[in-house]
Design a protein around this motif. Structure first.
Motif, PDB file in Angstrom:
ATOM      1  N   UNK A  19       6.787 -16.487 -20.294  1.00 25.80           N
ATOM      2  CA  UNK A  19       6.969 -16.483 -21.738  1.00 25.80           C
ATOM      3  C   UNK A  19       7.204 -15.139 -22.381  1.00 25.80           C
ATOM      4  N   UNK A  20       7.084 -14.055 -21.627  1.00 28.02           N
ATOM      5  CA  UNK A  20       7.319 -12.722 -22.186  1.00 28.02           C
ATOM      6  C   UNK A  20       8.477 -12.041 -21.459  1.00 28.02           C
ATOM      7  N   UNK A  21       9.440 -11.485 -22.193  1.00 27.14           N
ATOM      8  CA  UNK A  21      10.511 -10.727 -21.531  1.00 27.14           C
ATOM      9  C   UNK A  21       9.917  -9.628 -20.658  1.00 27.14           C
ATOM     10  N   UNK A  22      10.550  -9.359 -19.524  1.00 25.63           N
ATOM     11  CA  UNK A  22       9.980  -8.411 -18.567  1.00 25.63           C
ATOM     12  C   UNK A  22       9.733  -7.041 -19.174  1.00 25.63           C
ATOM     13  N   UNK A  23      10.604  -6.585 -20.064  1.00 20.79           N
ATOM     14  CA  UNK A  23      10.433  -5.257 -20.660  1.00 20.79           C
ATOM     15  C   UNK A  23       9.337  -5.222 -21.711  1.00 20.79           C
ATOM     16  N   UNK A  24       8.757  -6.373 -22.009  1.00 18.71           N
ATOM     17  CA  UNK A  24       7.638  -6.442 -22.945  1.00 18.71           C
ATOM     18  C   UNK A  24       6.557  -7.361 -22.408  1.00 18.71           C
ATOM     19  N   UNK A  25       6.279  -7.209 -21.103  1.00 13.92           N
ATOM     20  CA  UNK A  25       5.421  -8.168 -20.418  1.00 13.92           C
ATOM     21  C   UNK A  25       4.032  -7.577 -20.156  1.00 13.92           C
ATOM     22  N   UNK A  26       3.002  -8.249 -20.622  1.00 15.82           N
ATOM     23  CA  UNK A  26       1.626  -7.764 -20.456  1.00 15.82           C
ATOM     24  C   UNK A  26       1.265  -7.602 -18.985  1.00 15.82           C
ATOM     25  N   UNK A  27       1.505  -8.649 -18.196  1.00 11.85           N
ATOM     26  CA  UNK A  27       1.092  -8.630 -16.797  1.00 11.85           C
ATOM     27  C   UNK A  27       1.857  -7.583 -16.004  1.00 11.85           C
ATOM     28  N   UNK A  28       3.183  -7.626 -16.099  1.00 10.48           N
ATOM     29  CA  UNK A  28       4.002  -6.748 -15.259  1.00 10.48           C
ATOM     30  C   UNK A  28       3.916  -5.292 -15.697  1.00 10.48           C
ATOM     31  N   UNK A  29       4.196  -5.051 -16.959  1.00 10.26           N
ATOM     32  CA  UNK A  29       4.353  -3.674 -17.428  1.00 10.26           C
ATOM     33  C   UNK A  29       3.018  -2.976 -17.678  1.00 10.26           C
ATOM     34  N   UNK A  30       2.105  -3.665 -18.335  1.00  8.31           N
ATOM     35  CA  UNK A  30       0.850  -3.019 -18.727  1.00  8.31           C
ATOM     36  C   UNK A  30      -0.202  -3.105 -17.627  1.00  8.31           C
ATOM     37  N   UNK A  31      -0.510  -4.334 -17.206  1.00  6.20           N
ATOM     38  CA  UNK A  31      -1.619  -4.507 -16.265  1.00  6.20           C
ATOM     39  C   UNK A  31      -1.290  -3.999 -14.862  1.00  6.20           C
ATOM     40  N   UNK A  32      -0.108  -4.359 -14.368  1.00  4.65           N
ATOM     41  CA  UNK A  32       0.208  -4.006 -12.980  1.00  4.65           C
ATOM     42  C   UNK A  32       0.808  -2.608 -12.873  1.00  4.65           C
ATOM     43  N   UNK A  33       1.937  -2.377 -13.541  1.00  2.06           N
ATOM     44  CA  UNK A  33       2.671  -1.129 -13.333  1.00  2.06           C
ATOM     45  C   UNK A  33       1.882   0.093 -13.798  1.00  2.06           C
ATOM     46  N   UNK A  34       1.380   0.038 -15.025  1.00  2.00           N
ATOM     47  CA  UNK A  34       0.723   1.230 -15.577  1.00  2.00           C
ATOM     48  C   UNK A  34      -0.765   1.310 -15.217  1.00  2.00           C
ATOM     49  N   UNK A  35      -1.498   0.180 -15.275  1.00  2.00           N
ATOM     50  CA  UNK A  35      -2.947   0.254 -15.057  1.00  2.00           C
ATOM     51  C   UNK A  35      -3.310   0.195 -13.569  1.00  2.00           C
ATOM     52  N   UNK A  36      -2.841  -0.859 -12.877  1.00  2.00           N
ATOM     53  CA  UNK A  36      -3.244  -1.002 -11.475  1.00  2.00           C
ATOM     54  C   UNK A  36      -2.554   0.019 -10.579  1.00  2.00           C
ATOM     55  N   UNK A  37      -1.243   0.172 -10.756  1.00  2.00           N
ATOM     56  CA  UNK A  37      -0.503   1.077  -9.880  1.00  2.00           C
ATOM     57  C   UNK A  37      -0.463   2.509 -10.417  1.00  2.00           C
ATOM     58  N   UNK A  38      -0.909   2.692 -11.642  1.00  2.00           N
ATOM     59  CA  UNK A  38      -1.000   4.027 -12.262  1.00  2.00           C
ATOM     60  C   UNK A  38       0.340   4.773 -12.225  1.00  2.00           C
ATOM     61  N   UNK A  39       1.392   4.052 -12.525  1.00  2.00           N
ATOM     62  CA  UNK A  39       2.733   4.635 -12.526  1.00  2.00           C
ATOM     63  C   UNK A  39       2.894   5.575 -13.712  1.00  2.00           C
ATOM     64  N   UNK A  40       3.286   6.810 -13.439  1.00  2.00           N
ATOM     65  CA  UNK A  40       3.456   7.809 -14.497  1.00  2.00           C
ATOM     66  C   UNK A  40       4.914   8.183 -14.714  1.00  2.00           C
TER      67      UNK A  40
END
Length: 870
Positions: A242-263
């Motif tokens: 339900x959320x576009x990938x470029x504005x996706x809570x799970x993919x962009x915020x939780x996984x990419x930035x928080x879990x994987x700590x992508x900088x």
């Protein structure tokens, strides 16, 4: 006089002020990058900040910041550049090499050429143009889950492990090993759960299970982000849950930035942010879309409109200016790491000369990778390799002399491309008779046998065609350049320009000529072009494809009388990407297969070069021919016309070798049953023809292995839009494939013995494995040793999964010990909640030349061993 003095004083003061930026910390290369970036970002106005967050970032002159276009491509060699470059095999072909070292070197060479291009463009004052920057939106590490996807050719295949290892090698090769500077910046795309269909990609909303998400769609991204240090990530067009990938809570915020700590930085796919409100309908307007994408840490928009709304979003309180600063810091950190703000003397990559372009070493590596990628699918009765002592050979088919096919998509333009015909001709020399006939198109049997009509064309007394080129797409204003050309038959790769001083995108042309008929007859013509065109005869509109062009030539007829003149005008425009326009005349003839076979009765062998082409499959293409839709395929079967022609060629009684080119799996059950020899040559790059000839005549022992499953028919496929992995790819497919993942034959034989592995291990303990590999045949050759793990009886587990591979070269009679170590992660599974765990009980390990139980013909047998996990 006073006014003049004041003016001069202001000019001097302005010049002095204009150079003040050189003293700012942002320009001091001895300072830490973080300090320099912070200094730069905090000197920008709101409007300047937003301007830096679109791919074509403008210059900021008062700070000395040059314009920069982030958009560049190097999928298999630098793409779309205005300069000649080395073009390696398409990504799917490079995956078929199973050679991480070769892929690493290819990426390193591509970055070297990319640096030379950037340095040359900078010297020529063109460093702000598209396709000359150092931020490459590659690699494409989406999982090729369905063979109908036209962009699957850009990926490394269907397996997460193989994709991860190859993608990581590419990233490390491209980005270099300098402790301070990036050689170039790679970008993992498209994040995530993205693999077609092309026509609906802007509106698709995908709901993967947590198991499939973490078991299939995310592992390669995790490898590149966490372990390979990729500089960038591109978010995809589609939505997930339900959320576009470029504005996706799970993919962009939780996984990419928080879990994987992508900088690193994140870019949207091109115009993907427009999809938020145009197609997904999840946002009311551009401002809402821009704010949400930024909140989800999309740092840059590939596009031209949505992110300018960030100014309004800040002013209305939807986001804070500090949020812009976070994205800008990531963006400028990349530019600093590329050395774009430092003296050339400080950055060794900035000293790369133009002489490296198309160097002999790069050309040799293109040949090596093309050779390693070729997969021998069938070789009964020892038909291959062919003897070089043959006297007559026929090379037939739509890909026999097709330069577009061998270059694939997202390609650069080399100075020379070797097709199949050219490669065989060079191999055999002038003493062998080579018969070449195209015979058919990819999907039909009616050809226009071209005639040379250049002698009939003139403009105001001069032979040829007047070409007027405009620096806009609407033929507006005065032409920037007017030339006389011999005909209307042009092709320009993306990044190339058709005339001096003309930009490489968004141009148009008008071609005018008069045809003086040599006889009274009905002349047959074809007109074709991309992006759009229209054709007039005697000022009457005959063909209008200005806004609705479809790939495929448009036929038209022109009744003419001898010595009469006919005015021909073609108008053409280019938007983005490759471009071509052509008008050809000839006689339309349906190929007589029986007559063709009769003409070949005295040859010693027939090579049929068929399959499909990037003219038919690729990214969101306006293709409308049977079997293809929007760049995707509607069937995986070989086009029927090719099957029919192959039957006719077999009637000659001569050995028929099928050289298949494709970017995806083709179902060829009938050909497999009846033809003695089949090789899959993919889209092999600039040296494809040489590599194919080397394999056909035994100068190279084929060693490619399939990175995708070749299914037997369309019945083996699930719904294209269904992203569930059930019954998909070798890991979950319960049917019998025509050619399995990992499959490939050789001219020699390999045996496996002396397998050594523990009988039991504790959970969390690595498992060491070794085996003795021996080349027992008569040819030197390469073997790809493959290690698979399976967990029998465990629900939702893959049938088996690749967990190790090595490409080994052995001379005939030579042996070598091959060793692997399986980590806890290699021995683990993903549960229904997306969590990784290691099951106890039986774990089956197989090692050999392919998957256990799926050997065909001379394919190597596989050793199996069960380890008890306690």
């Amino acid at each position: 006089m006073k006014k003049l003095i004041v003016f001069i004083g202001l000019f001097v003061a302005g010049s002095s002020l204009g150079q003040q930026y050189k003293s700012f910390p942002m320009w001091d290369h001895t300072l830490p990058v973080e300090q320099r970036v912070n200094d730069l970002v905090h000197r920008l106005t709101l409007e300047e900040k937003v301007g830096q967050m679109v791919n074509a970032a403008p210059a900021i002159t008062h700070l000395g910041i040059p314009a920069y276009d982030w958009w560049n491509e190097t999928l298999h060699g630098v793409a779309r550049t205005p300069y000649h470059v080395t073009s390696y095999p398409q990504a799917i072909a490079m995956a078929a090499t199973w050679d991480t070292a070769a892929l690493f070197l290819m990426a390193d060479y591509s970055a070297t050429e990319g640096r030379a291009i950037h340095n040359r463009a900078t010297a020529e004052g063109k460093d702000n143009e598209r396709y000359v920057g150092l931020t490459y939106w590659t690699p494409n590490i989406n999982i090729f889950r369905d063979p109908r996807w036209g962009r699957g050719q850009e990926t490394y295949g269907e397996d997460p492990y193989l994709t991860a290892k190859l993608g990581a090698a590419f990233v490390r090769g491209l980005q270099g090993d300098d402790p301070i500077y990036l050689k170039a910046a790679a970008c993992a795309k498209h994040f995530a759960v993205h693999s077609g269909p092309e026509p609906s990609r802007h509106s698709d909303d995908i709901h993967p299970s947590l198991h499939d998400l973490w078991d299939t769609y995310l592992p390669a991204f995790h490898e590149l982000v966490v372990n390979a240090g990729v500089a960038g990530v591109m978010c995809a067009y589609n939505a997930v849950d339900g959320q576009p990938c470029c504005g996706n809570d799970l993919l962009m915020t939780n996984i990419l930035r928080r879990q994987w700590k992508f900088t690193g930085y994140v870019t949207s796919d091109c115009w993907a942010l427009d999809d938020f409100f145009k197609y997904h309908k999840t946002h009311k307007d551009a401002t809402a879309a821009a704010a949400d994408a930024l909140i989800h840490s999309t740092d840059i928009e590939c596009g031209t409109s949505v992110y300018y709304s960030l100014i309004n979003a800040v002013k209305t309180g939807l986001i804070s200016e500090a949020q812009l600063d976070t994205s800008l810091s990531r963006l400028f950190t990349i530019r600093y790491r590329l050395g774009l703000f430092d003296p050339v003397s400080q950055v060794r990559y900035a000293q790369t000369p133009a002489s490296v372009l198309e160097s002999p070493e790069h050309d040799a590596h293109a040949l090596k990778m093309a050779s390693e990628s070729i997969v021998l699918l069938k070789n009964s009765e020892g038909v291959l390799p062919l003897s070089k002592k043959i006297k007559r050979i026929a090379v037939i088919g739509p890909n026999a002399d097709n330069k577009i096919a061998v270059l694939g998509n997202y390609n650069g333009t080399p100075s020379r491309v070797v097709t199949v015909v050219e490669g065989i001709r060079e191999k055999l020399g002038p003493d062998v008779t080579l018969i070449y006939e195209k015979a058919i198109n990819h999907t039909n049997d009616t050809l226009l046998n071209y005639r040379d009509i250049t002698a009939m064309l003139s403009f105001k007394g001069s032979p040829g065609v007047q070409a007027a080129y405009f620096d806009n797409e609407q033929l507006e204003g005065t032409p920037l350049q007017t030339l006389i050309e011999k005909d209307i038959d042009h092709y320009w790769a993306e990044g190339q320009t058709p005339a001096p001083n003309l930009k490489t995108i968004h141009y148009s042309a008008r071609y005018t000529t008069f045809l003086k008929a040599a006889a009274t007859e009905i002349m047959n013509f074809e007109v074709d072009g991309d992006d759009g065109y229209r054709l007039f005869i005697n000022d009457s509109l005959i063909v209008d494809a200005w806004t609705k062009n479809r790939w495929g030539a448009r036929p038209f007829v022109l009744p003419v009388r001898k010595d009469s003149s006919y005015k021909i005008v073609v108008e053409f425009h280019q938007n983005e990407g490759n471009a071509f326009i052509q008008v050809k005349a000839g006689d339309r003839v349906k190929t007589d297969f029986a007559a063709l076979a009769g003409r070949l009765k005295d040859v010693d062998a027939i090579i049929f070069a068929g399959g499909i082409s990037p003219q038919l499959e690729g990214e969101e293409m306006p293709v409308s021919v049977p079997g293809f839709d929007g760049g995707d395929r509607t069937t995986i079967m070989l086009p029927k016309v090719q099957t029919a022609l192959l039957k006719a060629l077999q009637q000659t009684g001569k050995p028929v070798v099928f050289v298949m080119m494709t970017g995806s799996a083709i179902a060829i059950p009938e050909e497999d049953a009846k033809l003695p020899a089949i090789i899959n040559a993919w889209y092999g790059g600039q040296r494809a023809g040489t590599a194919i000839a080397d394999v056909l005549f035994g100068d190279y022992n084929p060693s490619g292995r399939l990175p995708v499953t070749f299914y037997a028919s369309d019945k083996d496929l699930r719904s294209f839009k269904d992203y569930s992995m059930q019954n998909r790819t070798y890991r979950y497919f319960r049917g019998k494939p025509l050619y399995p993942f990992g499959y490939g034959l050789s001219y020699t034989h390999f045996s496996y013995s002396e397998l050594k592995v523990a009988e039991s291990v504790r959970k969390g303990t690595p498992v060491s494995i070794s085996v003795l590999l021996t080349n027992t045949g008569q040819f030197d050759g390469d073997e790809v040793v493959q290690l698979y793990v399976s967990h029998p009886g465990v629900a939702n587990a893959p049938i088996r999964a690749l967990k190790g591979f090595q490409r080994i070269s052995l001379k005939h009679g030579e042996s070598k010990k091959v060793s692997f170590t399986l980590t806890t992660e290699d021995l683990s599974l993903v549960d229904d909640n997306g969590k990784r765990y290691q099951p106890g009980g039986k774990t089956v390990i197989s090692i050999g030349g392919g998957q256990p139980g799926q050997e065909r013909g001379d394919m190597n047998k596989v050793l199996l061993h069960t380890v008890m996990v306690r």
